[in-house]
Scaffold this motif. Structure first.
Motif, PDB file in Angstrom:
ATOM      1  N   GLU A   1     -77.390 -10.700   8.504  1.00 26.34           N
ATOM      2  CA  GLU A   1     -76.369 -10.908   9.526  1.00 26.34           C
ATOM      3  C   GLU A   1     -76.688 -12.110  10.418  1.00 26.34           C
ATOM      4  OE1 GLU A   1     -75.606  -7.325  11.692  1.00 26.34           O
ATOM      5  OE2 GLU A   1     -75.081  -6.201   9.885  1.00 26.34           O
ATOM      6  N   SER A   2     -77.851 -12.710  10.210  1.00 24.54           N
ATOM      7  CA  SER A   2     -78.267 -13.843  11.029  1.00 24.54           C
ATOM      8  C   SER A   2     -78.531 -15.088  10.192  1.00 24.54           C
ATOM      9  CB  SER A   2     -79.533 -13.472  11.810  1.00 24.54           C
ATOM     10  OG  SER A   2     -79.302 -12.354  12.625  1.00 24.54           O
ATOM     11  N   TRP A   3     -77.935 -15.153   9.014  1.00 30.09           N
ATOM     12  CA  TRP A   3     -78.192 -16.237   8.079  1.00 30.09           C
ATOM     13  C   TRP A   3     -76.962 -16.443   7.207  1.00 30.09           C
ATOM     14  CZ3 TRP A   3     -78.172 -15.378   2.742  1.00 30.09           C
ATOM     15  CH2 TRP A   3     -78.606 -16.441   1.936  1.00 30.09           C
ATOM     16  N   ALA A   4     -76.681 -17.685   6.877  1.00 30.80           N
ATOM     17  CA  ALA A   4     -75.562 -17.991   5.975  1.00 30.80           C
ATOM     18  C   ALA A   4     -75.972 -19.099   5.019  1.00 30.80           C
ATOM     19  CB  ALA A   4     -74.327 -18.424   6.766  1.00 30.80           C
ATOM     20  N   LYS A   5     -75.359 -19.107   3.844  1.00 29.54           N
ATOM     21  CA  LYS A   5     -75.569 -20.151   2.840  1.00 29.54           C
ATOM     22  C   LYS A   5     -74.210 -20.515   2.281  1.00 29.54           C
ATOM     23  CE  LYS A   5     -78.026 -21.152  -1.452  1.00 29.54           C
ATOM     24  NZ  LYS A   5     -78.950 -20.596  -2.473  1.00 29.54           N
ATOM     25  N   ALA A   6     -73.920 -21.797   2.244  1.00 25.24           N
ATOM     26  CA  ALA A   6     -72.646 -22.298   1.725  1.00 25.24           C
ATOM     27  C   ALA A   6     -71.465 -21.648   2.443  1.00 25.24           C
ATOM     28  CB  ALA A   6     -72.554 -22.084   0.211  1.00 25.24           C
ATOM     29  N   GLY A   7     -71.642 -21.377   3.731  1.00 21.96           N
ATOM     30  CA  GLY A   7     -70.561 -20.841   4.535  1.00 21.96           C
ATOM     31  C   GLY A   7     -70.343 -19.351   4.426  1.00 21.96           C
ATOM     32  N   THR A   8     -71.191 -18.656   3.678  1.00 17.84           N
ATOM     33  CA  THR A   8     -71.047 -17.214   3.505  1.00 17.84           C
ATOM     34  C   THR A   8     -72.257 -16.520   4.121  1.00 17.84           C
ATOM     35  OG1 THR A   8     -69.849 -17.540   1.435  1.00 17.84           O
ATOM     36  CG2 THR A   8     -70.762 -15.353   1.816  1.00 17.84           C
TER      37      THR A   8
ATOM     38  N   CYS B   1     -75.289 -11.236   4.437  1.00 17.99           N
ATOM     39  CA  CYS B   1     -74.933  -9.848   4.180  1.00 17.99           C
ATOM     40  C   CYS B   1     -73.683  -9.736   3.312  1.00 17.99           C
ATOM     41  CB  CYS B   1     -74.733  -9.083   5.492  1.00 17.99           C
ATOM     42  SG  CYS B   1     -73.490  -9.797   6.582  1.00 17.99           S
ATOM     43  N   ASP B   2     -72.905 -10.816   3.188  1.00 12.77           N
ATOM     44  CA  ASP B   2     -71.696 -10.814   2.355  1.00 12.77           C
ATOM     45  C   ASP B   2     -71.924 -11.387   0.974  1.00 12.77           C
ATOM     46  OD1 ASP B   2     -70.283  -9.763   4.525  1.00 12.77           O
ATOM     47  OD2 ASP B   2     -69.737 -11.757   5.265  1.00 12.77           O
ATOM     48  N   ARG B   3     -73.088 -11.910   0.720  1.00 16.39           N
ATOM     49  CA  ARG B   3     -73.398 -12.537  -0.570  1.00 16.39           C
ATOM     50  C   ARG B   3     -73.827 -11.480  -1.576  1.00 16.39           C
ATOM     51  NH1 ARG B   3     -73.772 -17.935  -0.392  1.00 16.39           N
ATOM     52  NH2 ARG B   3     -75.111 -18.017  -2.211  1.00 16.39           N
ATOM     53  N   SER B   4     -73.490 -11.679  -2.818  1.00 18.73           N
ATOM     54  CA  SER B   4     -73.962 -10.791  -3.860  1.00 18.73           C
ATOM     55  C   SER B   4     -75.404 -11.187  -4.203  1.00 18.73           C
ATOM     56  CB  SER B   4     -73.081 -10.884  -5.107  1.00 18.73           C
ATOM     57  OG  SER B   4     -73.218 -12.154  -5.716  1.00 18.73           O
TER      58      SER B   4
END
Length: 65
Positions: A48-55, A58-61
């Motif tokens: 919930e405190s990290w994103a990659k490529a705009g996602t 916690c939402d990444r597979s």
């Protein structure tokens, strides 16, 4: 005084203990530093405190990492 900061996803305490020991030994062997002078900081970031490529993480597979 060597200071190492590691940013990572949460890991098991036993894994962090082993990594800290190995990092410390590397500084002792390569730099001739004393074990007592080596500090290792673990900064753990959840999905919930990290994103990659705009996602958000916690939402990444898991396959997309």
């Amino acid at each position: 005084m060597p200071i190492v900061t590691i940013q990572q996803f949460p890991r098991d305490l036993a894994q962090k203990r082993e990594l800290a020991q190995r990092i410390t030994q590397a500084f002792v062997e390569v730099y001739g530093a004393s074990e007592e002078s080596v500090q290792v900081f673990f900064n753990e970031v959840d999905g919930e405190s990290w994103a990659k490529a705009g996602t958000m993480g916690c939402d990444r597979s898991p396959a997309r990492g």
